[in-house]
Scaffold this active site. Sequence first.
Site, PDB file in Angstrom:
ATOM      1  N   CYS A  25      13.240 -64.542  -0.710  1.00  0.00           N
ATOM      2  CA  CYS A  25      13.110 -65.622  -1.929  1.00  0.00           C
ATOM      3  C   CYS A  25      14.148 -64.950  -3.094  1.00  0.00           C
ATOM      4  O   CYS A  25      13.880 -64.432  -3.903  1.00  0.00           O
ATOM      5  CB  CYS A  25      11.735 -65.166  -2.436  1.00  0.00           C
ATOM      6  SG  CYS A  25      10.589 -65.927  -1.486  1.00  0.00           S
ATOM      7  N   GLU A  26      15.570 -65.515  -2.639  1.00  0.00           N
ATOM      8  CA  GLU A  26      16.643 -65.014  -3.652  1.00  0.00           C
ATOM      9  C   GLU A  26      17.505 -66.101  -3.123  1.00  0.00           C
ATOM     10  O   GLU A  26      17.807 -66.565  -2.201  1.00  0.00           O
ATOM     11  CB  GLU A  26      17.445 -63.693  -3.140  1.00  0.00           C
ATOM     12  CG  GLU A  26      16.502 -62.652  -3.259  1.00  0.00           C
ATOM     13  CD  GLU A  26      17.009 -62.024  -4.639  1.00  0.00           C
ATOM     14  OE1 GLU A  26      17.686 -62.355  -5.556  1.00  0.00           O
ATOM     15  OE2 GLU A  26      16.051 -61.064  -4.943  1.00  0.00           O
ATOM     16  N   TYR A  66      27.901 -52.155   9.404  1.00  0.00           N
ATOM     17  CA  TYR A  66      27.204 -52.403   7.906  1.00  0.00           C
ATOM     18  C   TYR A  66      26.034 -53.947   7.977  1.00  0.00           C
ATOM     19  O   TYR A  66      25.735 -54.279   6.931  1.00  0.00           O
ATOM     20  CB  TYR A  66      28.094 -52.890   6.735  1.00  0.00           C
ATOM     21  CG  TYR A  66      29.303 -51.675   6.693  1.00  0.00           C
ATOM     22  CD1 TYR A  66      28.624 -50.450   6.311  1.00  0.00           C
ATOM     23  CD2 TYR A  66      30.541 -51.687   7.227  1.00  0.00           C
ATOM     24  CE1 TYR A  66      29.814 -49.182   6.045  1.00  0.00           C
ATOM     25  CE2 TYR A  66      31.709 -50.811   7.263  1.00  0.00           C
ATOM     26  CZ  TYR A  66      31.125 -49.509   6.858  1.00  0.00           C
ATOM     27  OH  TYR A  66      31.820 -48.412   6.716  1.00  0.00           O
TER      28      TYR A  66
HETATM   29  N1  LLP Z   1      35.572 -42.806   5.364  1.00  0.00           N
HETATM   30  C1  LLP Z   1      34.810 -43.014   3.883  1.00  0.00           C
HETATM   31  C2  LLP Z   1      35.043 -41.684   3.160  1.00  0.00           C
HETATM   32  C3  LLP Z   1      34.255 -43.967   3.943  1.00  0.00           C
HETATM   33  O1  LLP Z   1      33.947 -44.061   2.485  1.00  0.00           O
HETATM   34  C4  LLP Z   1      34.053 -45.317   4.641  1.00  0.00           C
HETATM   35  C5  LLP Z   1      33.605 -46.379   4.229  1.00  0.00           C
HETATM   36  C6  LLP Z   1      34.545 -45.072   5.910  1.00  0.00           C
HETATM   37  C7  LLP Z   1      35.210 -43.763   6.137  1.00  0.00           C
HETATM   38  C8  LLP Z   1      34.737 -46.088   6.806  1.00  0.00           C
HETATM   39  O2  LLP Z   1      35.199 -47.275   6.636  1.00  0.00           O
HETATM   40  P1  LLP Z   1      35.359 -48.551   7.547  1.00  0.00           P
HETATM   41  O3  LLP Z   1      36.138 -47.921   8.819  1.00  0.00           O
HETATM   42  O4  LLP Z   1      34.149 -48.856   8.324  1.00  0.00           O
HETATM   43  O5  LLP Z   1      35.999 -49.670   7.026  1.00  0.00           O
HETATM   44  N2  LLP Z   1      29.232 -51.961   3.263  1.00  0.00           N
HETATM   45  C9  LLP Z   1      30.538 -52.429   3.040  1.00  0.00           C
HETATM   46  C10 LLP Z   1      31.663 -51.261   3.412  1.00  0.00           C
HETATM   47  C11 LLP Z   1      31.325 -50.250   2.632  1.00  0.00           C
HETATM   48  C12 LLP Z   1      32.481 -48.903   3.264  1.00  0.00           C
HETATM   49  C13 LLP Z   1      32.046 -47.538   2.575  1.00  0.00           C
HETATM   50  N3  LLP Z   1      32.770 -46.782   2.922  1.00  0.00           N
HETATM   51  C14 LLP Z   1      30.927 -53.620   4.080  1.00  0.00           C
HETATM   52  O6  LLP Z   1      29.942 -54.223   4.724  1.00  0.00           O
HETATM   53  O7  LLP Z   1      31.861 -54.312   4.046  1.00  0.00           O
END
Ligand code: LLP
Length: 413
Positions: A342-343, A371
Amino acid sequence: MNHFNWRKGVLHAEGVPLTAIADAVGTPTYVYSSATLTRHFRVVSEAFGDTPHLICYSVKANSTLAILRLFSGLGGGFDIVSGGELARVRQAGGDAGKTVFAGVGKTQEEMEAALAAGILLFNVESAEELEALDAVGRRLGRRAPFALRVNPDVDARTHRYISTGLKTSKFGVPFEEAVALYARAKKMKGVRAAGLDCHIGSQLTQASPMRDALTKVAGLYRELKAQKHPLAYLDVGGGLGITYADETPPSPEEYARTVLAATKDTGAQLILEPGRALVGNAGVLLTRVLYRKKTPEKQFVVVDAGMNDLIRPALYEAHHGLQPLVKRRGKAVEVDVVGPVCESTDVLAKARPLVLPQPGELYAFMSAGAYGMSMASNYNSRPRPAEVMVDGEAWRVVRERERIEDLWRGERA
Ligand code: LLP
């Protein structure tokens, strides 16, 4: 490259028709391909060739034990941001000695647990946190190995919610303050400088911000080495993007070339923290169509997965591909695919051309391995989805669907 393919008009994960999984386990259900996970890990690692490097998979992208176990089995380490993630890594048989711990708000209890477990590196994000870590180290009679996470003030050119390397961001220590902080740390008895760290954002689709940030950070690394800080690790963070729709992120090879060119001559062992690049395109979310609804303005399709199961479209206006599990012919119409929550933001796919889905039909939200489940919630008192791991012709449930009773575990009326 992933292992979700059409065979005779039916979408498969490796050798398994996804319809078989949906019929047996129900929906919504996350399905992962172990061949894809393995392939992504190997491709990233091989791109770095002989340069000493450790892949610390970023647990936040998907913290499911079976996935952690798989990467651990491939020799991977982990990038964690909480005591809970550390506990998951250990529960999955992961090596604390290959684990790095980031995050702006580590509690003393979390620091103690991580230090006692023997983690490789604390990625420290502020001067006050360094003092707290020093106190923990002294209390435990150990020197906590640390890297400062520096903020290089580089625009990652990604969605503003997942950009972390600008001066206005809460992450990291201001670049200009790092040298003084390492000098201060030399006098502390509870910590020892072991590396330098940065991470500028997620879903990066261009190499140039990575190059700019790492060139700055590698320069700082050389300067700190010249000042005789005993650094061994250069942690370049994560962030390598994937293709959701029509993005063209750097290939693992181009990514590695960029990192290696910027960090050459540092002599450092590289630490990489990929999350999304390893798991994003290795997972899908299966859902079943409940109803159609036509208003004067729109054609809605209501499915049984909602923003509590996959929050990325609601939170970041993210695009996830949508495929029917059984191929359909016909004229496409533009539909909004919405969940039961409900959003008004519970729209999982907006203005998509689809052959009008029928109630009961099965669909897959693509690229949902990162994610997805790790950000799922019980909003609207909806049990979280089941998770399945496919391996060739075989598959198994790696997390049961939450039961209704799980919804009030620990509560007292
Ligand atoms: N290292 C650090 C310090 C981080 O903060 C992150 C992600 C990663 C590695 C990994 O990043 P990746 O390789 O997955 O891009 N919830 C969001 C993404 C948030 C990312 C947070 N930090 C989404 O669904 O797009």
